[in-house]
Design a protein around this motif. Structure first.
Motif, mmCIF file in Angstrom:
data_model
loop_
_atom_site.group_PDB
_atom_site.id
_atom_site.type_symbol
_atom_site.label_atom_id
_atom_site.label_comp_id
_atom_site.label_asym_id
_atom_site.label_seq_id
_atom_site.Cartn_x
_atom_site.Cartn_y
_atom_site.Cartn_z
ATOM 1 N N PRO A 50 -7.931 67.730 108.534
ATOM 2 C CA PRO A 50 -7.374 68.021 109.724
ATOM 3 C C PRO A 50 -6.528 66.889 109.469
ATOM 4 N N GLU A 51 -5.829 66.179 108.826
ATOM 5 C CA GLU A 51 -5.311 65.172 108.773
ATOM 6 C C GLU A 51 -3.726 65.044 108.466
ATOM 7 N N GLU A 52 -4.397 66.321 107.462
ATOM 8 C CA GLU A 52 -3.184 66.387 106.880
ATOM 9 C C GLU A 52 -2.507 68.251 107.174
ATOM 10 N N PHE A 53 -3.606 68.680 107.473
ATOM 11 C CA PHE A 53 -2.768 69.754 108.406
ATOM 12 C C PHE A 53 -2.276 69.363 109.715
ATOM 13 N N ALA A 54 -2.023 68.650 110.453
ATOM 14 C CA ALA A 54 -1.397 68.411 111.832
ATOM 15 C C ALA A 54 -0.351 67.426 110.680
ATOM 16 N N ARG A 55 0.424 67.134 109.550
ATOM 17 C CA ARG A 55 1.613 66.208 109.287
ATOM 18 C C ARG A 55 2.528 67.104 109.074
ATOM 19 N N ALA A 56 1.781 68.022 108.149
ATOM 20 C CA ALA A 56 2.028 69.250 107.354
ATOM 21 C C ALA A 56 2.975 70.094 108.932
ATOM 22 N N LEU A 57 2.594 70.213 109.284
ATOM 23 C CA LEU A 57 3.040 70.960 111.182
ATOM 24 C C LEU A 57 4.078 69.580 111.486
ATOM 25 N N ALA A 58 3.526 68.506 111.399
ATOM 26 C CA ALA A 58 5.171 67.672 112.318
ATOM 27 C C ALA A 58 6.265 67.806 110.865
ATOM 28 N N ARG A 59 6.085 67.333 110.151
ATOM 29 C CA ARG A 59 6.403 67.743 108.773
ATOM 30 C C ARG A 59 7.803 69.264 108.458
ATOM 31 N N ARG A 60 7.496 70.308 109.265
ATOM 32 C CA ARG A 60 7.800 71.473 108.685
ATOM 33 C C ARG A 60 9.983 71.872 109.454
ATOM 34 N N GLY A 61 9.979 70.884 109.447
ATOM 35 C CA GLY A 61 11.716 71.222 109.952
ATOM 36 C C GLY A 61 11.584 72.636 110.530
ATOM 37 N N SER A 62 12.641 72.956 110.051
ATOM 38 C CA SER A 62 13.398 74.047 110.487
ATOM 39 C C SER A 62 12.767 75.418 110.676
ATOM 40 N N ARG A 63 11.817 74.914 109.150
ATOM 41 C CA ARG A 63 10.618 76.575 108.863
ATOM 42 C C ARG A 63 9.740 76.683 110.013
ATOM 43 N N ARG A 64 9.942 77.906 110.362
ATOM 44 C CA ARG A 64 8.774 78.412 110.768
ATOM 45 C C ARG A 64 7.535 78.278 110.498
ATOM 46 N N PRO A 65 6.725 77.786 111.087
ATOM 47 C CA PRO A 65 4.930 77.960 110.235
ATOM 48 C C PRO A 65 4.253 79.053 110.888
ATOM 49 N N VAL A 66 3.356 79.377 109.494
ATOM 50 C CA VAL A 66 2.546 80.156 109.279
ATOM 51 C C VAL A 66 1.491 79.494 109.116
ATOM 52 N N VAL A 67 0.260 79.850 109.586
ATOM 53 C CA VAL A 67 -1.616 79.688 109.448
ATOM 54 C C VAL A 67 -1.800 80.745 108.517
ATOM 55 N N VAL A 68 -2.487 80.084 107.877
ATOM 56 C CA VAL A 68 -3.619 80.950 107.022
ATOM 57 C C VAL A 68 -4.818 80.870 107.222
ATOM 58 N N GLY A 69 -6.014 80.982 107.819
ATOM 59 C CA GLY A 69 -7.350 81.267 109.053
ATOM 60 C C GLY A 69 -7.211 81.599 110.185
ATOM 61 N N ASP A 70 -8.453 81.189 110.366
ATOM 62 C CA ASP A 70 -9.594 81.662 111.867
ATOM 63 C C ASP A 70 -8.706 81.777 112.810
ATOM 64 N N ASP A 71 -9.664 81.857 114.221
ATOM 65 C CA ASP A 71 -9.386 81.358 115.214
ATOM 66 C C ASP A 71 -9.510 79.830 115.234
ATOM 67 N N ARG A 72 -9.834 79.277 114.737
ATOM 68 C CA ARG A 72 -10.212 77.927 114.969
ATOM 69 C C ARG A 72 -8.690 76.827 114.058
ATOM 70 N N ALA A 73 -8.006 77.699 113.044
ATOM 71 C CA ALA A 73 -6.953 77.460 112.542
ATOM 72 C C ALA A 73 -6.300 77.760 113.720
ATOM 73 N N LEU A 74 -5.557 78.459 114.238
ATOM 74 C CA LEU A 74 -4.824 79.066 115.121
ATOM 75 C C LEU A 74 -4.561 77.938 116.741
ATOM 76 N N ILE A 75 -6.538 78.087 116.624
ATOM 77 C CA ILE A 75 -6.196 77.451 118.178
ATOM 78 C C ILE A 75 -5.654 75.883 118.108
ATOM 79 N N ARG A 76 -6.021 75.047 117.014
ATOM 80 C CA ARG A 76 -5.735 73.652 116.182
ATOM 81 C C ARG A 76 -3.983 73.719 116.086
ATOM 82 N N ALA A 77 -3.681 75.019 115.588
ATOM 83 C CA ALA A 77 -2.093 75.002 115.367
ATOM 84 C C ALA A 77 -1.709 74.802 116.986
ATOM 85 N N VAL A 78 -1.704 75.427 117.803
ATOM 86 C CA VAL A 78 -1.186 74.970 118.901
ATOM 87 C C VAL A 78 -1.469 74.513 119.491
ATOM 88 N N ALA A 79 -2.517 73.718 119.879
ATOM 89 C CA ALA A 79 -2.803 72.133 120.081
ATOM 90 C C ALA A 79 -2.088 71.805 119.490
#
Length: 293
Positions: A50-79
């Motif tokens: 989870p820490e690396e997941f959060a760090r990847a989103l935080a460092r996305r820059g101008s890139r559009r984030p795409v999550v490959v995963g289940d409902d929990r991964a989607l909820i985690r990204a939105v949260a």
């Protein structure tokens, strides 16, 4: 965390592959990477936790984030994006991979890997309502009080397995660890046992008006998105003899209070709490879905 950059095109994607998706269906993950990489410039992130997941989103820059995963991964990204107040300017995409996909399906995302990946490339952004509670938690779909109890064999009748699960199942520890990633530091764990049996005595208020009070035992309360900016609330009173008619209301703010209660928001069981307020935020987040015909 492994990162792989592909050749750039006009659009840049940050593809974050949830570790549970890699373990549960590596072939679907491979197909998603191939389709996305063929259609856009892509930076691939393979977080180990989870820490690396959060760090990847935080460092996305101008890139559009795409999550490959289940409902929990989607909820985690939105949260995570909500917690950093970045939802307004960020359109999120998801390629559903895993066993819990009912939320993504209900939001209009194809559950087939190829169709979902193509929707990421060719789809449109749809602004979605979000319910935010007074502890800064988010609800993408619906919530229920009390949470559904597991059926015989340890499965939950509606929705994917989660914190209601029976100890001993192989996926329990993984689900619990993923649920904990939704909780900011300093907040109590959301993993909780099923509530005690019996009716609840709760006060339910919708936009300041009392729908049911503590003198009326209730079997269940459910809250779900309705019209834009509004949630629909259904309270099922305990029936004596003939079945009692449900109490219905719509509003932007829903407050539940009374005896300690637990609730299920999307796939997460939270509580016990004595009071909780949810506010609907209209068009608070964007999700890429297939373009219309």
């Amino acid at each position: 965390m492994a990162e792989v950059a592909t050749s750039a095109t006009s659009e840049q994607l940050l593809v974050v592959v949830d570790p549970v998706a890699r373990r549960s269906d590596g072939e679907a993950v491979r197909i998603a990477k191939d389709v996305l990489g063929a259609g856009a410039g892509m930076k691939l992130c393979l977080p180990d936790g989870p820490e690396e997941f959060a760090r990847a989103l935080a460092r996305r820059g101008s890139r559009r984030p795409v999550v490959v995963g289940d409902d929990r991964a989607l909820i985690r990204a939105v949260a995570l994006l909500h917690r950093h107040r970045e939802l307004a300017g960020c359109a999120l995409s998801v390629v559903p991979v895993g066993g819990a996909l009912s939320l993504a399906r209900s939001l209009g995302v194809p559950t087939g890997t190829v169709a979902a990946a193509r929707a990421v490339l060719d789809g449109v952004e749809r602004r979605m309502d979000l319910m935010v509670d007074d502890s800064d938690g988010v609800v993408l779909g619906a919530l229920r009080i009390p949470p559904l109890r597991p059926a015989p064999g340890g499965t939950v009748p509606e929705g994917p397995p989660d914190g209601d699960a029976v100890p001993g199942h192989p996926w329990l520890r993984t689900c619990q660890s993923l649920v904990r990633t939704l909780v900011p530091a300093g907040r109590p764990s959301r993993v909780a046992a099923a509530p005690e049996p019996g009716p609840s005595r709760l006060r339910v208020e919708v936009d300041g008006e009392t729908l049911v009070d503590l003198d009326q035992p209730v079997e269940a309360v459910s809250v779900a998105p309705s019209a834009a900016g509004v949630a629909s609330v259904e309270v099922r009173p305990v029936s004596v003899g003939a079945e009692a008619s449900p109490l219905l209301a719509e509003g932007r703010t829903v407050t539940v209070s009374g005896a300690h209660f637990r609730y299920r928001a999307d796939t997460v069981v939270s509580g016990p709490v004595r009071t909780r307020t949810w506010v609907v935020r209209e068009g608070a987040w964007g999700l890429t879905v297939p373009a219309g015909p």
